[in-house]
Design a protein around this motif. Structure first.
Motif, PDB file in Angstrom:
ATOM      1  N   TYR A  32      -1.907  -4.276   3.937  1.00  0.00           N
ATOM      2  CA  TYR A  32      -2.864  -3.316   3.402  1.00  0.00           C
ATOM      3  C   TYR A  32      -2.105  -2.114   2.860  1.00  0.00           C
ATOM      4  O   TYR A  32      -1.196  -1.596   3.506  1.00  0.00           O
ATOM      5  N   GLY A  33      -2.477  -1.696   1.660  1.00  0.00           N
ATOM      6  CA  GLY A  33      -1.905  -0.494   1.065  1.00  0.00           C
ATOM      7  C   GLY A  33      -3.010   0.435   0.604  1.00  0.00           C
ATOM      8  O   GLY A  33      -4.070  -0.023   0.149  1.00  0.00           O
ATOM      9  N   TYR A  34      -2.775   1.729   0.721  1.00  0.00           N
ATOM     10  CA  TYR A  34      -3.782   2.725   0.351  1.00  0.00           C
ATOM     11  C   TYR A  34      -3.097   3.906  -0.318  1.00  0.00           C
ATOM     12  O   TYR A  34      -2.034   4.356   0.116  1.00  0.00           O
ATOM     13  N   MET A  70      -7.242   7.162  -4.583  1.00  0.00           N
ATOM     14  CA  MET A  70      -8.383   6.503  -3.933  1.00  0.00           C
ATOM     15  C   MET A  70      -8.431   5.022  -4.321  1.00  0.00           C
ATOM     16  O   MET A  70      -9.425   4.505  -4.804  1.00  0.00           O
ATOM     17  N   THR A  71      -7.291   4.354  -4.097  1.00  0.00           N
ATOM     18  CA  THR A  71      -7.190   2.924  -4.383  1.00  0.00           C
ATOM     19  C   THR A  71      -6.639   2.225  -3.150  1.00  0.00           C
ATOM     20  O   THR A  71      -5.946   2.836  -2.328  1.00  0.00           O
ATOM     21  N   GLU A  72      -6.949   0.948  -3.037  1.00  0.00           N
ATOM     22  CA  GLU A  72      -6.434   0.166  -1.924  1.00  0.00           C
ATOM     23  C   GLU A  72      -6.237  -1.282  -2.347  1.00  0.00           C
ATOM     24  O   GLU A  72      -6.817  -1.735  -3.339  1.00  0.00           O
ATOM     25  N   PHE A  73      -5.391  -1.984  -1.594  1.00  0.00           N
ATOM     26  CA  PHE A  73      -5.250  -3.417  -1.796  1.00  0.00           C
ATOM     27  C   PHE A  73      -5.098  -4.097  -0.446  1.00  0.00           C
ATOM     28  O   PHE A  73      -4.680  -3.476   0.533  1.00  0.00           O
ATOM     29  N   ARG A  74      -5.451  -5.368  -0.428  1.00  0.00           N
ATOM     30  CA  ARG A  74      -5.257  -6.222   0.738  1.00  0.00           C
ATOM     31  C   ARG A  74      -4.651  -7.529   0.245  1.00  0.00           C
ATOM     32  O   ARG A  74      -5.150  -8.124  -0.710  1.00  0.00           O
ATOM     33  N   LEU A  91       1.102  -3.938  -7.768  1.00  0.00           N
ATOM     34  CA  LEU A  91       2.515  -3.652  -7.987  1.00  0.00           C
ATOM     35  C   LEU A  91       2.743  -2.165  -8.265  1.00  0.00           C
ATOM     36  O   LEU A  91       3.694  -1.567  -7.745  1.00  0.00           O
ATOM     37  N   GLN A  92       1.871  -1.552  -9.046  1.00  0.00           N
ATOM     38  CA  GLN A  92       1.968  -0.117  -9.320  1.00  0.00           C
ATOM     39  C   GLN A  92       1.865   0.688  -8.025  1.00  0.00           C
ATOM     40  O   GLN A  92       2.596   1.665  -7.825  1.00  0.00           O
ATOM     41  N   MET A  93       0.960   0.268  -7.154  1.00  0.00           N
ATOM     42  CA  MET A  93       0.808   0.968  -5.880  1.00  0.00           C
ATOM     43  C   MET A  93       2.063   0.818  -5.024  1.00  0.00           C
ATOM     44  O   MET A  93       2.502   1.773  -4.379  1.00  0.00           O
ATOM     45  N   ASP A 129       7.652  -9.668  -7.646  1.00  0.00           N
ATOM     46  CA  ASP A 129       6.314  -9.371  -8.150  1.00  0.00           C
ATOM     47  C   ASP A 129       5.430  -9.120  -6.929  1.00  0.00           C
ATOM     48  O   ASP A 129       5.874  -8.486  -5.980  1.00  0.00           O
ATOM     49  N   VAL A 130       4.219  -9.609  -6.920  1.00  0.00           N
ATOM     50  CA  VAL A 130       3.340  -9.480  -5.750  1.00  0.00           C
ATOM     51  C   VAL A 130       3.348 -10.794  -4.965  1.00  0.00           C
ATOM     52  O   VAL A 130       2.807 -10.885  -3.882  1.00  0.00           O
ATOM     53  N   ASP A 131       4.020 -11.787  -5.504  1.00  0.00           N
ATOM     54  CA  ASP A 131       3.994 -13.114  -4.899  1.00  0.00           C
ATOM     55  C   ASP A 131       4.752 -13.194  -3.584  1.00  0.00           C
ATOM     56  O   ASP A 131       4.355 -13.931  -2.687  1.00  0.00           O
ATOM     57  N   SER A 132       5.845 -12.457  -3.468  1.00  0.00           N
ATOM     58  CA  SER A 132       6.626 -12.433  -2.227  1.00  0.00           C
ATOM     59  C   SER A 132       7.083 -11.012  -1.958  1.00  0.00           C
ATOM     60  O   SER A 132       7.702 -10.378  -2.823  1.00  0.00           O
TER      61      SER A 132
END
Length: 143
Positions: free
Chosen positions: A75-77, A82-86, A16-18, A48-51
């Motif tokens: 995908y977020g970067y 130097m952080t990422e999420f999928r 969520l911060q990203m 939130d991150v749910d939807s």
């Protein structure tokens, strides 16, 4: 160096911060021959991150792909951190007035000149099934 393992709530918080820092993400669907098809989209709204909610044109190739297979990945970067999420989930295609109003932004007018009720706009709601976060050895987590 062993990374800190985050619990599900901490992992979602980092994602969520990203998204707060940059709402642009890579959005992947299954294209022709079940090959991945990736493009950059703006997260227009989020629960939130749910939807995560997006707008696109009804004639977009991703709409046909999602009708064929609703599974997608996001995908977020963040190069600075130097952080990422999928995120992995399914997309529901919506055209009701409430969904359109939820995601509408004034700058969408350039793509949908008829406004929030444009017949050429469709809303995509990505419902997250699971996700991962990684800060390259400092922290990582799944949910």
């Amino acid at each position: 160096m062993n990374p800190t393992i985050l619990d599900a709530a901490q992992t979602k918080s980092r994602v969520l911060q990203m998204l707060e820092k940059s709402p642009f993400v890579s959005f992947a669907t299954f294209g022709a021959g079940d090959w991945p098809d990736v493009r950059v989209l703006l997260v227009a709204a989020k629960d939130d991150v749910d939807s995560l909610w997006f707008a696109t044109a009804t004639e977009s190739s991703k709409i046909a792909q999602l009708r064929n297979n609703p599974k997608a990945a996001i995908y977020g970067y963040d190069m600075d951190e130097m952080t990422e999420f999928r995120l992995f989930g399914k997309v529901e295609l919506l055209s009701d007035s409430a969904s359109r109003r939820k995601i509408w932004r004034d700058d969408f007018i350039q793509h949908f000149p008829d406004g929030v009720d444009s017949s050429t706009m469709i809303v995509m709601r990505f419902d997250t099934d699971h996700g991962v976060y990684d800060s390259y050895g400092r922290e990582c987590g799944k949910f």
